[in-house]
Structures are given as C-alpha cells and as structure tokens.
Enzyme design. Structure first.
Site, PDB file in Angstrom:
ATOM      1  N   TYR A 145       0.856  -1.187   0.000  1.00 30.56           N
ATOM      2  CA  TYR A 145       0.000   0.000   0.000  1.00 30.56           C
ATOM      3  C   TYR A 145       0.888   1.231   0.000  1.00 30.56           C
ATOM      4  O   TYR A 145       1.858   1.303   0.751  1.00 30.56           O
ATOM      5  CB  TYR A 145      -0.893   0.003   1.251  1.00 30.56           C
ATOM      6  CG  TYR A 145      -1.740   1.259   1.398  1.00 30.56           C
ATOM      7  CD1 TYR A 145      -2.777   1.520   0.502  1.00 30.56           C
ATOM      8  CD2 TYR A 145      -1.500   2.171   2.422  1.00 30.56           C
ATOM      9  CE1 TYR A 145      -3.558   2.670   0.641  1.00 30.56           C
ATOM     10  CE2 TYR A 145      -2.274   3.311   2.568  1.00 30.56           C
ATOM     11  CZ  TYR A 145      -3.300   3.552   1.675  1.00 30.56           C
ATOM     12  OH  TYR A 145      -4.074   4.689   1.813  1.00 30.56           O
ATOM     13  N   ASP A 240       9.286   2.791  -0.265  1.00 31.01           N
ATOM     14  CA  ASP A 240       8.249   3.487   0.480  1.00 31.01           C
ATOM     15  C   ASP A 240       8.388   3.070   1.937  1.00 31.01           C
ATOM     16  O   ASP A 240       7.971   1.991   2.344  1.00 31.01           O
ATOM     17  CB  ASP A 240       6.864   3.139  -0.067  1.00 31.01           C
ATOM     18  CG  ASP A 240       5.749   3.858   0.696  1.00 31.01           C
ATOM     19  OD1 ASP A 240       6.066   4.572   1.671  1.00 31.01           O
ATOM     20  OD2 ASP A 240       4.575   3.687   0.319  1.00 31.01           O
ATOM     21  N   LYS A 268       4.173   8.915   8.906  1.00 32.79           N
ATOM     22  CA  LYS A 268       3.930   8.293  10.217  1.00 32.79           C
ATOM     23  C   LYS A 268       4.920   8.784  11.291  1.00 32.79           C
ATOM     24  O   LYS A 268       4.805   9.918  11.722  1.00 32.79           O
ATOM     25  CB  LYS A 268       3.890   6.776  10.078  1.00 32.79           C
ATOM     26  CG  LYS A 268       2.766   6.382   9.094  1.00 32.79           C
ATOM     27  CD  LYS A 268       2.292   4.960   9.165  1.00 32.79           C
ATOM     28  CE  LYS A 268       0.996   4.824   8.385  1.00 32.79           C
ATOM     29  NZ  LYS A 268       1.103   4.154   7.109  1.00 32.79           N
TER      30      LYS A 268
HETATM   31  C1  LIG Z   1       0.481   4.779   5.726  1.00 33.93           C
HETATM   32  C2  LIG Z   1       1.231   4.564   4.471  1.00 33.93           C
HETATM   33  C3  LIG Z   1       1.092   5.424   3.363  1.00 33.93           C
HETATM   34  C4  LIG Z   1       0.103   6.559   3.342  1.00 33.93           C
HETATM   35  O1  LIG Z   1       0.407   7.525   4.300  1.00 33.93           O
HETATM   36  P1  LIG Z   1      -0.765   8.544   4.740  1.00 33.93           P
HETATM   37  O2  LIG Z   1      -0.077   9.468   5.707  1.00 33.93           O
HETATM   38  O3  LIG Z   1      -1.840   7.726   5.330  1.00 33.93           O
HETATM   39  O4  LIG Z   1      -1.188   9.270   3.511  1.00 33.93           O
HETATM   40  C5  LIG Z   1       1.882   5.196   2.261  1.00 33.93           C
HETATM   41  N1  LIG Z   1       2.752   4.173   2.215  1.00 33.93           N
HETATM   42  C6  LIG Z   1       2.912   3.341   3.246  1.00 33.93           C
HETATM   43  C7  LIG Z   1       3.918   2.248   3.152  1.00 33.93           C
HETATM   44  C8  LIG Z   1       2.141   3.486   4.407  1.00 33.93           C
HETATM   45  O5  LIG Z   1       2.285   2.625   5.414  1.00 33.93           O
END
Ligand SMILES: *Cc1c(COP(=O)(O)O)cnc(C)c1O
Length: 431
Positions: A145, A240, A268
C-alpha cells in the site's frame, strides 16, 4: 461487557457529517464488530474511550506513536512552539533543525523535502522518478500500500494481464495502465516485468518491509535482486518507508537490509503524531525538484513549524543508543510468547515480527505474498478483536493490519496483554 454507548452515539452522529461516519475508511470497524471506539485521550501505552474504557493500544495511531501516547518531550516542544503561532508559510529554523537531524543520521539520503502526509510523499516521489527518467510506467507489488495515489490504487489484473486494475472507482483506466503489478518475493515475475517494460518504466516502488497487508517479510536476496535490475535498466528504486522508516531503526528498511534505494518516502513516525511526510534522495536526484529543477511540488502547510517540533522531539529520542535494540527485543519476546503458546495448544497461528511490528497470522507457513493470506481466517480475527476489546486490548480493526509496540509499553502492559491474548485465543479456537 464493556459498554460502548457513547462511542455508538457519537458514531451515529458522525454518520450525519462524514461518509460512513469517518474521515478514513479503516476507522469504521467494517471488518470487526460493533461501532468504532471514539478515543478521548491517551497516555503511554494506554488510551481511554468516551465511555471511560481503557485499552492497551497496539495500533498506536497506525504507526506514528513509536513513543506511545502523550510523550512528555513531544508535548512540551509542541506547546512551546505553538505559543509563537501555528503557521507562517515561510521557511523556519525548526524545519532546518529537523532536516539536519534526519540527514546527519541517515546515510541513504542527502536531501529531503517535507510534505504533509505519506500519500503526498509517495505521489511526489513518483513524479520525481518520472521527471528524472523521462519515462512513465511504475512497477508496484501486489499487497503493498502506498497511500491513495491514483496510479497506485491498483492491484494485479486477472489472468495473464500484467497491467493493473484500479481498486477504486474514479481512477481512469489510462492511469491504471501506467502501473504494472507483480507479486512480492517473485524473482521470475520481476525479471519478466523488466524484460517487457523496463524501457518505459520510471520506477519500481516497494514497501521493503510490506506491513499494510499483513507483515510479508521479503527475502533479502529478493530486494537485492530488485536493486540490481533497477540499476541495470535506469529504473529508479523507491523504498516506500512510510511505515518502516524510523521503525526498524533510524535508517529504516534501507539500513536494516543495507540496500541503497534511489528515492525514499517517509510519513507516520517522522511527524511525532502530527501530519508530516517527506521524501528524500541523493542531491542530484533532489535537484530536479522545484525551485532547483523542473519537477513541481509544493505545499501550503509543508514543514509546518508545530509539526516540525513534534517530529524533532520524537526523532531525537529514537537516536538514544539502545532505543531500537530494547524495543525490538521486547517485541520479539511478545510475539514469541504468543506463537509458542499457540503451538503448544495446536492452533494455526504464527506471529512474525520485525523491529517493533508484529502480525497475527492464522497460517501454518511463512507468508511472503499477498495471495497466500487466507481470507477465510479473517473471521477468526474478528472474534479475536472483539474478545480483546472486552479484555482491554486494542488492535487495529482488521486482520490485515499489523500491530505496533511502542517504547511506552511496559513489561506490565505486555504481561496483561498476553494474558488477554491467551484468553481471547481460547475463545477463537476452542469455541
Ligand atoms: C500509511 C502509508 C502510506 C500513506 O500515508 P498517509 O499518511 O496515510 O497518507 C503510504 N505508504 C505506506 C507504506 C504506508 O504505510
């Protein structure tokens, strides 16, 4: 029974204002029972809902709270900063302070740009990769994701098609066509995708520690293979690290595996509980970003001083020697106790973990790919989630979500949670 009357009433009210009563879909408790908890406050590892129930929290705001709730130093620095105003739309010394601290302690990036969410970080990183390479396609992995970016809300198409199918309405087919989706941990699929599409592909994006669809730990050799293919074909490798960054070590998954990506994204933990995202790379790649270069990316509230203060006060604590070793050991022990108890009982349950992430996996085998997860087992999770709430333990409301242990979780918290976990698992498996 713990009452959820006030949460239930607030949820009914919220439905009048927000689609589904929420401002982010997973919060709606769709795959577990009852109304979502409306949380009033948190302290350390525990949080209290509007009905006055207290829970040991293993969701930790979906990851940001590696120091637990209401960390004293984060609170103090936020309060000190907010006393001067909330936003200026100018550079601030606080932005420099957090930028310098990150770059001084992170050997995989040379420059960084702050944004306001993980999604925004990923969206910008993809644009950067396209700007740098002049190519347009993106290779992603099924089960990773990357936020709600149009071209990444895509899963593998059925049959032999390798082009993605969007997983959301509102995404033009032409966007989804720019994305190629392959399974995780599969060198053959990777090789085939490169053979066919490398000359049109700007980047490969991966969660090097996939933790948004279970915890699908990859073979290091697979990640190395990915690095090799990318280097050979002028395709940029994006890690990511919105979830793994500052989580499995200050240098995240890149540092854990010793693999240099071309671009990294963060979110995060980086904001200490405030809305911050970021992307970084070497100085050459970052020179393509406006105003130095032609890739446009901007933000009214980017590097907001109050958020910078929260991020700084949080990350500073992660740099204390031994921080990650202690937290990882605590997590491994917690996971091991659950797993060995399950084994002793003859239950099908594994608890993979890395750093301070763990996942309750209702399967016999190690799982590295999204399609190996048994969706029927999510019924078990639903029962478990309910039983745990009754016993004062809060997990993210889906069996596909991982759990987090924070530095604020004490031995006492974990012992209590383990007791609740064993009782709840008996309900899941014995009844
Ligand atoms: C949480 C997350 C996102 C999205 O971040 P948001 O602050 O919710 O937009 C993207 N990539 C990864 C790997 C994530 O865990």
């Amino acid at each position: 029974m713990r009452k959820r009357e006030k949460s239930a009433a607030l949820f009914e009210e919220a439905k009048k204002y927000f689609p589904g009563g929420v401002n982010s879909p997973v919060r709606a408790f769709k795959s577990v029972s009852g109304p979502p908890l409306f949380i009033k406050k948190g302290k350390g590892a525990r949080m209290e809902d509007e009905d006055g129930n207290v829970y040991i929290d293993f969701c930790c705001s979906w990851g940001p709270l590696i120091l637990g709730h209401d960390n004293e130093r984060v609170r103090a620095f936020v309060l000190e900063t907010v006393a001067n105003g909330t936003s200026f739309g100018t550079p601030t010394a606080l932005g420099n302070k957090l930028g310098k601290m990150i770059l001084d302690n992170h050997s995989y990036i040379e420059k960084i740009r702050f944004v306001s969410s993980g999604t925004e970080a990923v969206m910008s990183a993809i644009r950067l990769a396209r700007g740098v390479t002049g190519k347009s396609k993106v290779i992603k992995f099924e089960g990773c994701y990357h936020g709600h970016v149009d071209s990444l809300l895509v899963k593998a198409g059925s049959g032999l098609a390798t082009f993605g199918e969007s997983t959301s309405a509102g995404i033009p087919e032409s966007f989804a066509k720019e994305t190629i989706v392959i399974p995780l941990n599969d060198r053959e699929a990777l090789k085939a995708a490169f053979e066919k599409h490398a000359d049109q592909t700007a980047c490969v994006i991966i969660e090097p520690i996939p933790a948004n669809n279970g915890l699908l730990l990859q073979d290091k050799s697979f990640l190395e293979c990915l690095r090799l293919h990318c280097s050979k074909h002028n395709v940029l490798l994006i890690f990511d690290e919105v979830i793994s960054g500052f989580r499995v070590g200050f240098e995240g998954a890149a540092g854990h595996y010793g693999i240099q990506p071309d671009i990294m994204t963060f979110g995060k933990i980086i904001g200490g509980g405030m809305p911050v995202g970021a992307y970084g790379a070497n100085a050459e790649i970052m020179s393509h970003i406006a105003p130095d270069g032609p890739v446009y990316q901007a933000g009214t509230l980017s590097a907001n001083p109050v958020a910078m203060a929260a991020g700084y006060a949080a990350l500073e604590q992660l740099l204390i020697p031994g921080f990650y070793d202690r937290l990882s050991a605590l997590t491994r022990r917690f996971a091991d106790v659950i797993e060995s108890y399950a084994k002793q009982q003859g239950w099908t349950l594994r608890v993979p973990s890395i750093g301070s992430i763990f996942w309750l996996c209702f399967s016999e085998d190690r799982i590295t790919k999204a399609d190996e997860i048994d969706s029927a087992s999510m019924e078990k999770f639903k029962v478990l989630h309910h039983e745990l709430l009754q016993r004062g333990v809060y997990l993210g409301p889906s069996g596909y979500e991982v759990g987090f242990i924070s530095a604020a979780h004490t031995e006492q918290d974990l012992a209590e949670a383990l007791q609740a976990m064993q009782e709840s698992l008996h309900v899941v498996f014995d009844e």
